[in-house]
Design a protein around this motif. Structure first.
Motif, PDB file in Angstrom:
ATOM      1  N   ARG A 188      35.009-109.748  18.652  1.00  0.00           N
ATOM      2  CA  ARG A 188      34.303-108.781  17.818  1.00  0.00           C
ATOM      3  C   ARG A 188      34.569-109.060  16.340  1.00  0.00           C
ATOM      4  N   PRO A 189      33.619-108.684  15.471  1.00  0.00           N
ATOM      5  CA  PRO A 189      33.896-108.809  14.033  1.00  0.00           C
ATOM      6  C   PRO A 189      34.997-107.839  13.619  1.00  0.00           C
ATOM      7  N   ASP A 190      35.813-108.263  12.675  1.00  0.00           N
ATOM      8  CA  ASP A 190      36.889-107.405  12.171  1.00  0.00           C
ATOM      9  C   ASP A 190      36.305-106.179  11.491  1.00  0.00           C
ATOM     10  N   PRO A 191      37.016-105.048  11.587  1.00  0.00           N
ATOM     11  CA  PRO A 191      36.529-103.856  10.891  1.00  0.00           C
ATOM     12  C   PRO A 191      36.689-103.987   9.382  1.00  0.00           C
ATOM     13  N   SER A 192      35.911-103.197   8.663  1.00  0.00           N
ATOM     14  CA  SER A 192      36.020-103.165   7.214  1.00  0.00           C
ATOM     15  C   SER A 192      37.336-102.509   6.798  1.00  0.00           C
ATOM     16  N   GLY A 193      37.757-102.776   5.560  1.00  0.00           N
ATOM     17  CA  GLY A 193      38.926-102.111   4.999  1.00  0.00           C
ATOM     18  C   GLY A 193      40.240-102.587   5.573  1.00  0.00           C
ATOM     19  N   THR A 194      41.237-101.698   5.527  1.00  0.00           N
ATOM     20  CA  THR A 194      42.582-102.000   6.003  1.00  0.00           C
ATOM     21  C   THR A 194      42.826-101.282   7.327  1.00  0.00           C
ATOM     22  N   VAL A 195      43.306-102.023   8.307  1.00  0.00           N
ATOM     23  CA  VAL A 195      43.548-101.460   9.640  1.00  0.00           C
ATOM     24  C   VAL A 195      45.047-101.493   9.918  1.00  0.00           C
ATOM     25  N   SER A 196      45.565-100.367  10.347  1.00  0.00           N
ATOM     26  CA  SER A 196      47.002-100.262  10.610  1.00  0.00           C
ATOM     27  C   SER A 196      47.380-100.991  11.887  1.00  0.00           C
ATOM     28  N   LYS A 197      48.675-101.147  12.075  1.00  0.00           N
ATOM     29  CA  LYS A 197      49.174-101.638  13.358  1.00  0.00           C
ATOM     30  C   LYS A 197      49.079-100.509  14.383  1.00  0.00           C
ATOM     31  N   PRO A 198      49.137-100.838  15.674  1.00  0.00           N
ATOM     32  CA  PRO A 198      49.077 -99.766  16.678  1.00  0.00           C
ATOM     33  C   PRO A 198      50.268 -98.828  16.557  1.00  0.00           C
ATOM     34  N   PHE A 199      50.012 -97.535  16.684  1.00  0.00           N
ATOM     35  CA  PHE A 199      51.084 -96.545  16.671  1.00  0.00           C
ATOM     36  C   PHE A 199      51.571 -96.329  18.100  1.00  0.00           C
ATOM     37  N   GLY A 200      52.840 -96.017  18.233  1.00  0.00           N
ATOM     38  CA  GLY A 200      53.417 -95.764  19.546  1.00  0.00           C
ATOM     39  C   GLY A 200      53.156 -94.349  20.008  1.00  0.00           C
ATOM     40  N   ALA A 201      53.908 -93.953  21.041  1.00  0.00           N
ATOM     41  CA  ALA A 201      53.751 -92.604  21.586  1.00  0.00           C
ATOM     42  C   ALA A 201      54.143 -91.559  20.553  1.00  0.00           C
ATOM     43  N   GLU A 202      55.140 -91.889  19.709  1.00  0.00           N
ATOM     44  CA  GLU A 202      55.560 -90.964  18.667  1.00  0.00           C
ATOM     45  C   GLU A 202      55.245 -91.571  17.306  1.00  0.00           C
ATOM     46  N   LEU A 203      54.751 -90.760  16.409  1.00  0.00           N
ATOM     47  CA  LEU A 203      54.424 -91.236  15.072  1.00  0.00           C
ATOM     48  C   LEU A 203      55.686 -91.398  14.249  1.00  0.00           C
ATOM     49  N   PRO A 204      55.708 -92.352  13.359  1.00  0.00           N
ATOM     50  CA  PRO A 204      56.855 -92.478  12.448  1.00  0.00           C
ATOM     51  C   PRO A 204      56.891 -91.304  11.476  1.00  0.00           C
ATOM     52  N   ASP A 205      58.019 -91.150  10.813  1.00  0.00           N
ATOM     53  CA  ASP A 205      58.202 -90.043   9.872  1.00  0.00           C
ATOM     54  C   ASP A 205      57.192 -90.180   8.733  1.00  0.00           C
ATOM     55  N   PRO A 206      56.280 -89.198   8.526  1.00  0.00           N
ATOM     56  CA  PRO A 206      55.287 -89.317   7.465  1.00  0.00           C
ATOM     57  C   PRO A 206      55.797 -88.884   6.098  1.00  0.00           C
ATOM     58  N   ALA A 207      57.000 -88.320   6.018  1.00  0.00           N
ATOM     59  CA  ALA A 207      57.528 -87.835   4.739  1.00  0.00           C
ATOM     60  C   ALA A 207      58.070 -89.004   3.934  1.00  0.00           C
ATOM     61  N   VAL A 208      57.174 -89.846   3.445  1.00  0.00           N
ATOM     62  CA  VAL A 208      57.568 -91.042   2.702  1.00  0.00           C
ATOM     63  C   VAL A 208      56.712 -91.165   1.452  1.00  0.00           C
ATOM     64  N   GLU A 209      57.228 -91.966   0.517  1.00  0.00           N
ATOM     65  CA  GLU A 209      56.467 -92.291  -0.688  1.00  0.00           C
ATOM     66  C   GLU A 209      55.672 -93.569  -0.424  1.00  0.00           C
ATOM     67  N   LEU A 210      54.365 -93.496  -0.667  1.00  0.00           N
ATOM     68  CA  LEU A 210      53.499 -94.648  -0.443  1.00  0.00           C
ATOM     69  C   LEU A 210      52.892 -95.124  -1.759  1.00  0.00           C
ATOM     70  N   THR A 211      52.679 -96.418  -1.837  1.00  0.00           N
ATOM     71  CA  THR A 211      51.979 -97.010  -2.983  1.00  0.00           C
ATOM     72  C   THR A 211      50.737 -97.713  -2.453  1.00  0.00           C
TER      73      THR A 211
END
Length: 615
Positions: A188-211
């Protein structure tokens, strides 16, 4: 079916009417053949407004008079037109883009997207791909947008496998008016934009500083703040919505909305993030270890994949405009069009060579005679005076036909592209006036006189006097003139065979056009006759049908004469169809009509009364 009687009583049987109505065909559908900004090449396309022309053929362009002629046609009362786009042989390129797939770790081309028609317009298309489907690991969505990011077409649940019910080539190529696609590889053609890695059963801690960096603009923010954002996200969809809300709250670069319209979409166990921009340079990049911990440092593609390489074709030369009868290109593309009554070739007026112009007109007249079309000929732009018109008229002697009429001079209108007065060939406006006259009065009324006003025309390139009109009219030239209060008018109704010296029965345009209308209506209305028993019963039915049609025209004022007997006749009997004709499968129908001719010259005689008279 006959009634079968079984018991004594009354039976009712419905009998079909023996009268087959001959309907009147259209009279003022105008074909325009020539160069346009976009549109299918050498294919007749029917439109019903100038908005249709803008949507299908790209609107006005300074390189061609066709768009302006169509604009004047609808502005003067036209209601339907057929457009044939023609370009110089070998010119014009379709814009395209090749989409790649990196699903197995290496980039390879898998899908080529090409603009359906040649032209620069195709370079304004953008392709957006996402995997937000019911089967995010197998299918994908494809969206076509314009240069502003506005959606034009959307296709969901597509597959790259030929056996799939939503195979991309089948779905897009059959449904799209903008692009066509071709599968060039597996995956398949790659999706547009930025695609994350697969997330597991539990999400990582979202309380982080992002740039995040979109294009050249870099911003930092807190993804999740319990005091502000409420409960923490527990699903990938909730995380995507939180990320989208935070991105849209960030300040944009001056004049841009890449952050304000950013989108974060969850599909399966991944998140796709794209900038709210149609600029391919506005890629979304998450920077730093926190982004990597959240799985947001994935593949980076532009928000849209732009089509590039589109090029307009050069305006057609005489050979291109004539085209090929076998291939049905150029003028001959009209062989695939029904209900064409008038033909305009506005680009001919700009030809420097009168010989080239006459060559195209000759081919156009031959087509018109075969297809029962009437040609509106524009006088050459080089005719800047009455003397030049009289001197150049001899070049048109080889194409003097009662299927064509010549109009002089050119008209001046405000060019919508520049806002300045500019000269244009008159055939588009004349066609509109003709359509308006047909609708209001009938095809037998000459599209000339005080009712034939040229809407939107500011002036004429040559101001013609009564004396000068008297020099051109006997030569078969239809003058456009300006009168006080009334403004610019069509002031002539002769065919090219209407010169006084030729003494033709088809001297006047409305007479020829009325004959064409009758011929085409009878041609279509009598199709049922083919393969019927060739007998007196058939002949009587033909006479009845044809007479009924002609009588309708008589009551509308199409013929002269006080009674139907004086106005028309239909003959189909043993005198027209002999036994030999019957043996050869021929039935002959003879139709005659007495046309009304325009009152071209009005003579008023005034006499002074001498002396007294009694009432």
């Amino acid at each position: 079916m006959p009634v079968r009687t079984a018991h004594p009583g009354v039976y009712i049987e419905e009998l079909p009417s023996s009268v087959r109505t001959i309907g009147a065909v259209t009279t003022s559908v105008t074909a325009f053949v020539g160069h346009t900004r976009r549109g299918p090449l050498n294919q007749p396309v029917r439109i019903t407004s100038f908005a249709d022309f803008e949507r299908r053929f790209g609107g006005l362009t300074a390189r061609s008079a066709v768009g302006h002629a169509v604009h004047q046609f609808f502005g003067n009362g036209g209601s339907a037109a057929v457009i044939v786009r023609v370009a110089a042989s070998g010119s014009g390129e379709e814009a395209e883009v090749t989409l790649e797939s990196t699903e197995d770790g290496s980039a390879r081309p898998v899908l080529r997207v090409t603009a359906r028609e040649a032209g620069v317009w195709g370079s304004g298309l953008r392709v957006f791909v996402d995997h937000d489907t019911r089967r995010p690991d197998e299918t994908f969505n494809l969206r076509i947008t314009d240069a502003n990011g506005e959606a034009r077409e959307s296709y969901t649940g597509l597959s790259m496998h030929p056996g799939h019910g939503r195979y991309v080539e089948t779905v897009v190529n059959e449904g799209s008016e903008l692009v066509r696609v071709r599968v060039t590889g597996e995956g398949r053609p790659d999706p547009s934009g930025t695609v994350s890695k697969p997330f597991g059963a539990e999400l990582p801690d979202p309380a982080v500083e992002l740039t995040v960096k979109i294009g050249k603009t870099e911003r930092s923010f807190t993804l999740y703040d319990p005091a502000v954002d409420g409960p923490a996200p527990v699903t990938v969809t909730e995380l995507a919505l939180l990320l989208e809300r935070k991105l849209r709250a960030l300040p944009d670069a001056p004049g841009k909305r890449a952050f304000a319209r950013a989108e974060a979409t969850a599909f399966g166990d991944r998140i796709q993030v794209v900038a709210g921009s149609a600029d391919p340079r506005d890629t979304v990049r998450f920077l730093g270890e926190c982004a990597n911990d959240l799985g947001l440092e994935g593949s980076v593609n532009p928000p849209v994949f732009p089509l590039t390489g589109g090029a307009d074709g050069d305006p057609p030369g005489p050979r291109d405009l004539i085209g090929s009868e076998d291939l049905k290109t150029g003028l001959h593309a009209l062989r695939d069009a029904d209900d064409v009554n008038l033909l305009s070739l506005p680009e001919l007026a700009a030809y420097e060579s009168t010989e080239d112009m006459v060559t195209v007109i000759s081919a156009a007249v031959a087509l018109c005679e075969e297809r029962r079309i009437f040609l509106l000929v524009d006088a050459p732009a080089s005719w800047t005076s009455v003397d030049r018109a009289r001197a150049g008229l001899a070049a048109f002697d080889p194409v003097r036909s009662d299927y064509a009429a010549l109009y002089f001079p050119q008209v001046r209108l405000t060019d919508p592209l520049t806002g300045r007065l500019r000269a244009f060939p008159p055939s588009g406006a004349v066609a509109g006036v003709t359509a308006r006259t047909d609708g209001e009065r009938g095809v037998w009324k000459a599209a000339a006189g005080t009712e034939a006003r040229l809407a939107g025309v500011r002036s004429l390139t040559v101001r013609i006097t009564d004396r000068e009109s008297g020099l051109l009219n006997p030569l078969g030239v239809n003058c456009l003139r300006t009168f006080p209060v009334l403004g610019p008018l069509v002031w002539g109704a002769r065919t090219l065979e209407g010169a006084d010296g030729l003494d033709s029965d088809w001297k006047y345009v409305p007479v020829r056009r009325l004959a064409l209308h009758i011929e085409e209506s009878l041609h279509r209305g009598l199709q049922w006759v083919v393969f019927e028993p060739n007998s007196e019963q058939l002949w009587q039915q033909i006479r009845l049908d044809a007479s009924s049609f002609l009588h309708t025209l008589f009551r509308q004022g199409a013929f002269k004469g006080r009674t139907p007997r004086e106005a028309y006749y239909v003959k189909c009997d043993a005198d027209t169809t002999t036994e030999q004709d019957i043996a050869q499968g021929v039935v002959n129908v003879v139709v005659g009509f007495a046309p009304v001719r325009p009152a071209e010259f009005v003579v008023v005689k005034i006499q002074q009364i001498a002396g007294q008279f009694e009432i």
